[in-house]
Design an enzyme around this catalytic site. Structure first.
Site, short mmCIF file in Angstrom:
data_model
loop_
_atom_site.label_atom_id
_atom_site.label_comp_id
_atom_site.label_asym_id
_atom_site.label_seq_id
_atom_site.Cartn_x
_atom_site.Cartn_y
_atom_site.Cartn_z
N TYR A 275 0.50 -1.39 0.06
CA TYR A 275 -0.33 0.00 -0.08
C TYR A 275 0.83 1.38 0.24
CZ TYR A 275 -4.55 -1.46 1.01
OH TYR A 275 -5.81 -2.95 0.99
N SER B 23 5.99 -5.04 5.38
CA SER B 23 6.61 -5.70 6.37
C SER B 23 6.75 -6.84 5.52
CB SER B 23 5.06 -5.57 6.69
OG SER B 23 5.32 -4.11 7.72
N GLU C 266 -7.38 -4.84 8.56
CA GLU C 266 -6.62 -5.13 8.76
C GLU C 266 -6.74 -4.22 10.38
OE1 GLU C 266 -3.85 -2.50 6.85
OE2 GLU C 266 -1.90 -2.76 8.21
N SER D 256 -2.75 5.49 11.19
CA SER D 256 -2.14 6.06 12.58
C SER D 256 -3.64 6.38 13.35
CB SER D 256 -1.24 7.97 11.89
OG SER D 256 -1.87 8.10 12.01
C1 LIG Z 1 4.69 -1.19 12.59
C2 LIG Z 1 4.62 -0.92 10.25
C3 LIG Z 1 4.70 -2.06 9.83
C4 LIG Z 1 3.97 -1.30 8.41
N1 LIG Z 1 3.25 -2.26 7.71
C5 LIG Z 1 2.99 -1.93 6.38
C6 LIG Z 1 3.21 -2.53 5.19
O1 LIG Z 1 2.93 -3.83 5.73
N2 LIG Z 1 2.36 -2.04 3.96
C7 LIG Z 1 2.61 -1.08 3.77
O2 LIG Z 1 1.66 -0.91 2.59
N3 LIG Z 1 2.25 0.28 4.80
C8 LIG Z 1 2.73 -0.43 6.59
N4 LIG Z 1 3.24 0.20 6.95
C9 LIG Z 1 3.47 1.64 6.99
C10 LIG Z 1 1.81 2.44 7.63
O3 LIG Z 1 0.90 2.21 6.65
C11 LIG Z 1 2.75 4.25 7.30
O4 LIG Z 1 3.68 4.37 8.04
C12 LIG Z 1 0.49 5.01 7.97
O5 LIG Z 1 0.50 4.58 7.47
C13 LIG Z 1 1.04 6.50 8.50
O6 LIG Z 1 1.97 6.43 7.11
P1 LIG Z 1 3.60 7.73 7.00
O7 LIG Z 1 3.86 6.45 7.40
O8 LIG Z 1 3.92 7.95 5.38
O9 LIG Z 1 3.21 8.90 7.66
P2 LIG Z 1 2.25 10.14 7.23
O10 LIG Z 1 0.81 9.94 6.95
O11 LIG Z 1 3.67 10.94 6.75
O12 LIG Z 1 2.19 10.98 9.01
C14 LIG Z 1 2.88 10.73 9.25
C15 LIG Z 1 2.29 11.64 11.01
O13 LIG Z 1 0.91 12.67 10.45
C16 LIG Z 1 0.11 12.38 10.62
N5 LIG Z 1 -1.49 12.53 8.87
C17 LIG Z 1 -1.12 13.12 8.01
N6 LIG Z 1 -2.04 13.22 7.76
C18 LIG Z 1 -3.20 14.17 9.12
C19 LIG Z 1 -3.99 13.95 8.48
N7 LIG Z 1 -4.98 14.28 7.27
N8 LIG Z 1 -4.79 14.60 9.58
C20 LIG Z 1 -4.21 13.89 11.11
N9 LIG Z 1 -3.05 14.00 11.08
C21 LIG Z 1 -2.16 13.67 9.54
C22 LIG Z 1 0.07 10.97 10.92
O14 LIG Z 1 -1.10 10.70 12.18
C23 LIG Z 1 0.84 11.11 11.45
O15 LIG Z 1 1.70 11.60 12.31
C24 LIG Z 1 4.08 -0.24 8.01
C25 LIG Z 1 4.51 0.64 9.42
C26 LIG Z 1 4.45 0.77 10.15
C27 LIG Z 1 4.93 1.51 11.39
#
Ligand SMILES: Cc1cc2nc3c(=O)[nH]c(=O)nc-3n(C[C@H](O)[C@H](O)[C@H](O)COP(=O)(O)OP(=O)(O)OC[C@H]3O[C@@H](n4cnc5c(N)ncnc54)[C@H](O)[C@@H]3O)c2cc1C
Length: 396
Positions: free
Chosen positions: A133, A166, A249, A379
């Site tokens: 994703y 992951s 999920e 998140s």
């Molecule tokens: C342990 C782990 C396993 C994972 N495994 C997978 C996987 O197998 N496959 C996969 O595809 N992804 C995976 N992920 C990714 C995960 O889905 C993303 O990390 C998550 O969706 C957040 O996206 P980002 O890291 O790009 O943070 P960002 O989207 O950059 O967000 C950064 C911060 O800003 C806040 N924020 C962003 N937009 C908004 C909004 N509109 N309103 C309020 N706050 C906001 C967020 O809450 C966060 O605190 C994994 C993540 C982790 C930690």
């Protein structure tokens, strides 16, 4: 009701007789069998336990028998889960991306051919899946994905990258969101595809974490091929499938505490083990107040889940409430870990080494691990946005 009690007794007896004692010890994530062509059983008891559960169809208990499950109804599945937790039986096959996420989505959106091809292999642990994703520019704003799939008639050619995948280096197949129409509004040009990772054009690069482990990878596609029969749902309508899978999920993440995985003691048990009591009460008033608050909140969560279960059975549950449960359960899990470490004092610092028993080391590691729960699967802030918009219908 009487039938359910009979079923519960049968399940409990069978588990007592068939679950090896070692499989009833607290499990760390690495103690679980994940399946797949690269998967290895952590020990012989894990193999035996898996084979016994598989023979009953209980690796995927609520899937229909023709797809590798046992065809249990919602009540029976819940009873099985409750009894496994009560007796401390580890999951025989870890509830990962295949079993808990893609499987339910396939049951809902898959063609008959897709279900017959993929579901039994998941239930039998033959194929391990990962989730494609997130991209470097698409995390919370998931619909912004840029990974492109070019329509070549009977197949697509995929180019782009996915990040935070992951266990991609241990997986056989990946389910992926790809852009199939760059002109359409962003939610309307996405398709959901299933890709064999053992093909030219798919490569995986592990991302090393500060701990030295690398649970994550970046996945690259360079003219990787996807047959159209491996598209789940209609072309350009993948966003609906993607959102539904996220609900599965988030349900999984809200139910982690219901599995016999992780530390064995509750905060109250930890308090009794480590701190002085008078008349069954903690002497430290501050910790006593935190413990009581936690116990009350955990009980309320249990009641809310029970209510949702009943609504689910009657077909009246709003699926977006999975965001509420994901939010609250993962925040509660973190609070639980923080509280336990506070109750344990210096014994809660036992990462490794002498002076700390295995339960103490597991508590410290679980505390660190719990930090990921409010980010993975979307998140906490995003869950609150979903609840505000789709459940409470608040304006933007
Ligand atoms: C342990 C782990 C396993 C994972 N495994 C997978 C996987 O197998 N496959 C996969 O595809 N992804 C995976 N992920 C990714 C995960 O889905 C993303 O990390 C998550 O969706 C957040 O996206 P980002 O890291 O790009 O943070 P960002 O989207 O950059 O967000 C950064 C911060 O800003 C806040 N924020 C962003 N937009 C908004 C909004 N509109 N309103 C309020 N706050 C906001 C967020 O809450 C966060 O605190 C994994 C993540 C982790 C930690």
């Amino acid at each position: 009701m009487e039938n359910q009690e009979t079923f519960r007794r049968e399940v409990a007896n069978w588990l007592e007789e068939n679950c090896p004692p070692a499989m009833r010890e607290p499990a760390r994530p690495e103690d679980l069998y994940n399946g797949g062509s690269k998967g290895e059983f952590p020990c012989e008891d894990a193999r035996l336990w898996f084979e016994r559960m598989l023979a009953r169809g209980w690796t995927a208990p609520d899937w229909p028998e023709e797809y590798g499950g046992a065809g249990l109804n919602k009540d029976e599945s819940k009873i099985l889960k409750q009894e496994m937790k009560r007796l401390g039986c580890r999951p025989a096959l870890a509830a990962g991306q295949g079993l808990a996420m893609l499987g339910p989505a396939l049951l809902e959106y898959g063609t008959e051919q897709q279900k017959r091809e993929h579901l039994p292999k998941i239930a039998r642990g033959e194929v391990r899946w990962c989730q494609g994703y997130s991209e470097p520019g698409a995390g919370s704003d998931l619909a912004n994905i840029q990974c492109k799939a070019e329509d070549k008639g009977d197949h697509f050619l995929v180019n782009g990258t996915k990040i935070w995948t992951s266990n991609a280096d241990a997986a056989d197949w990946i389910f992926c969101l790809v852009r199939t129409d760059s002109e359409a509004p962003k939610h309307e040009g996405i398709s959901f595809v299933l890709m064999d990772m053992a093909q030219q054009g798919v490569s995986v690069s592990p991302i090393e974490l500060i701990s030295g482990d690398s649970d994550f990878c970046q996945t690259f596609f360079d003219n990787a091929r996807v047959e159209k029969r491996n598209m789940l749902g209609e072309q350009n309508k993948g966003w609906g499938v993607a959102k539904r899978l996220l609900q599965h999920e988030r349900t999984l993440m809200s139910e982690l505490s219901e599995l016999a995985v992780g530390p064995r003691y509750s905060p109250s048990e930890i308090a009794r083990r480590y701190l002085p009591m008078a008349d069954g009460k903690l002497l430290d008033g501050n910790l006593r107040q935190q413990l009581t608050q936690y116990d009350m909140d955990a009980m309320v969560m249990g009641l809310a889940k029970q209510k949702a279960f009943e609504e689910g059975r009657q077909g009246t549950l709003d699926p977006n409430t999975t965001s509420f449960f994901k939010y609250y359960a993962t925040e509660l899990d973190q609070r639980c870990s923080e509280l336990k470490l506070a109750l344990m004092g210096t014994q809660g610092l036992g990462w490794e080494g002498e002076g700390f028993d295995s339960d103490e080391r597991m508590e410290a590691r679980h505390w660190a691990h719990s930090k990921i729960l409010t980010i993975a699967g979307g998140s906490s802030e995003i869950q609150l946005n979903v609840v505000a918009k789709r459940v409470l219908q608040l304006p933007d």
